[in-house]
Design an enzyme around this catalytic site. Structure first.
Site, mmCIF file in Angstrom:
data_model
loop_
_atom_site.group_PDB
_atom_site.id
_atom_site.type_symbol
_atom_site.label_atom_id
_atom_site.label_comp_id
_atom_site.label_asym_id
_atom_site.label_seq_id
_atom_site.Cartn_x
_atom_site.Cartn_y
_atom_site.Cartn_z
ATOM 1 N N ILE A 57 43.565 33.330 47.475
ATOM 2 C CA ILE A 57 44.959 33.533 46.667
ATOM 3 C C ILE A 57 45.673 34.728 47.140
ATOM 4 O O ILE A 57 45.220 35.892 47.628
ATOM 5 C CB ILE A 57 44.758 33.924 45.225
ATOM 6 C CG1 ILE A 57 43.650 32.553 44.465
ATOM 7 C CG2 ILE A 57 45.833 34.061 44.261
ATOM 8 C CD1 ILE A 57 44.474 31.542 44.568
ATOM 9 N N ARG A 88 48.529 44.242 38.555
ATOM 10 C CA ARG A 88 48.920 43.910 39.748
ATOM 11 C C ARG A 88 48.161 42.522 40.261
ATOM 12 O O ARG A 88 47.231 42.128 39.395
ATOM 13 C CB ARG A 88 48.628 44.755 41.052
ATOM 14 C CG ARG A 88 47.187 44.787 41.175
ATOM 15 C CD ARG A 88 46.882 45.853 42.486
ATOM 16 N NE ARG A 88 45.509 46.035 42.614
ATOM 17 C CZ ARG A 88 45.037 46.545 43.843
ATOM 18 N NH1 ARG A 88 45.819 46.284 44.907
ATOM 19 N NH2 ARG A 88 43.638 46.460 44.080
ATOM 20 N N TYR A 140 30.095 41.249 46.024
ATOM 21 C CA TYR A 140 30.997 40.560 45.476
ATOM 22 C C TYR A 140 30.624 39.247 44.794
ATOM 23 O O TYR A 140 30.916 39.068 43.799
ATOM 24 C CB TYR A 140 32.141 40.463 46.215
ATOM 25 C CG TYR A 140 33.437 39.961 45.667
ATOM 26 C CD1 TYR A 140 34.247 40.769 44.890
ATOM 27 C CD2 TYR A 140 33.928 38.600 46.155
ATOM 28 C CE1 TYR A 140 35.329 40.055 44.329
ATOM 29 C CE2 TYR A 140 34.783 38.046 45.434
ATOM 30 C CZ TYR A 140 35.830 38.725 44.578
ATOM 31 O OH TYR A 140 37.013 38.310 43.973
ATOM 32 N N ALA A 191 27.578 37.994 44.426
ATOM 33 C CA ALA A 191 26.454 38.143 43.290
ATOM 34 C C ALA A 191 27.428 38.627 41.978
ATOM 35 O O ALA A 191 26.941 38.085 40.872
ATOM 36 C CB ALA A 191 25.571 39.448 43.692
ATOM 37 N N VAL A 209 36.537 49.940 33.310
ATOM 38 C CA VAL A 209 35.858 49.067 32.553
ATOM 39 C C VAL A 209 34.318 49.467 32.832
ATOM 40 O O VAL A 209 33.465 48.505 32.023
ATOM 41 C CB VAL A 209 36.206 47.799 32.966
ATOM 42 C CG1 VAL A 209 37.806 47.434 32.298
ATOM 43 C CG2 VAL A 209 36.046 47.431 34.336
ATOM 44 N N SER A 219 35.041 33.758 41.044
ATOM 45 C CA SER A 219 35.748 33.619 42.404
ATOM 46 C C SER A 219 34.707 32.158 43.181
ATOM 47 O O SER A 219 33.600 32.049 42.508
ATOM 48 C CB SER A 219 35.340 34.571 43.279
ATOM 49 O OG SER A 219 35.720 34.386 44.726
#
Length: 242
Positions: A188, A14, A155, A157, A64, A142
């Site tokens: 986004i 997605r 996030y 970090a 992952v 990001s």
């Protein structure tokens, strides 16, 4: 442009990952989509790659953050496709909260998926890249990793860590013809950012709007084909991190 190449896209069911898979397939690449849980969405991405572009595309379920699971999945992809030329580390999660009150597991989960997950993929794909004496790694970071963001210490970090990982891997592997770059998206429009539509920070975006997943995919396509670019962090953020 990418005919004869195989690309792995993690988090490819997605949003940004699906757009990148579609874009690389449109350029001729065969696609291996790694997804966490939504098999139907991943299969839809693969079906579009097959029907619209005539490419081979298969979906693989994998966490992952699990070193052994990634090793097994990469081995399965190698068996199915023969080798891999492009790796896009896009899989990511958020567990937002103020650092002073954040649960340890929320910090760990984000780092394990977003940062360690990318390491796991690079670690287990590097053998193929080294044997091929070519490879392209694209890590989806990001702007939060460049500027920080209140309520997203975990996030930010993880995404800052991806940038350090990108630059180190680029230096380690450049002599073997393997390139490693990062993309740093800003706001986004995806399922994960629907609640951001009214975010007052959008007023700080010089281009005055949210970005589209297709614009991040265009950046990935550029890095997949830019043979003299490595160790770079390409912002796709409308200028918010200028």
């Amino acid at each position: 442009m990418l005919k004869g190449k195989t690309a792995i896209v993690t988090g490819g069911s997605r949003g940004i990952g699906a757009a990148i898979a579609d874009k690389l397939a449109s350029l001729g690449a065969d696609i291996a989509v790694i997804y966490a849980g939504n098999n139907n969405a991943a299969e839809n991405v693969c079906q579009k790659c097959r029907e619209d572009y005539g490419r081979t595309a298969r979906a693989y379920q994998c966490d992952v953050s699990d070193f052994a699971a990634v090793k097994d999945t990469v081995a399965e992809i190698k068996k199915d496709f023969g080798t891999v030329h492009i790796l896009v580390n896009n899989a990511g999660i958020t567990r937002d909260g103020l650092c002073a009150m954040m649960k340890e597991e929320d910090f760990d989960d984000v780092l394990n998926t977003n940062l360690k997950g990318a390491f796991h993929m690079i670690r287990h794909c590097s053998g193929m890249f080294l044997r091929n004496r070519e490879g392209c790694i694209i890590n989806i970071s990001s702007v939060s990793g460049l500027t920080g963001n209140p309520g997203q210490s975990n996030y930010a970090a993880s995404k800052a860590g991806l940038i350090g990982l990108t630059k180190s891997v680029a230096k380690e592997l450049a002599s073997r013809g393997i390139r490693c770059n990062a993309i740093a998206p800003g706001f986004i429009r995806t399922d994960m950012t629907q609640e951001q539509e009214d975010n007052p920070l959008l007023a700080a975006v010089p281009l005055g709007r949210m970005g589209e997943v297709s614009e991040v995919a265009d950046a990935a396509a550029y890095l997949a084909t830019a043979q003299y670019v490595t160790g770079e962090v390409l912002r796709v953020d409308g200028g918010i991190a200028i």
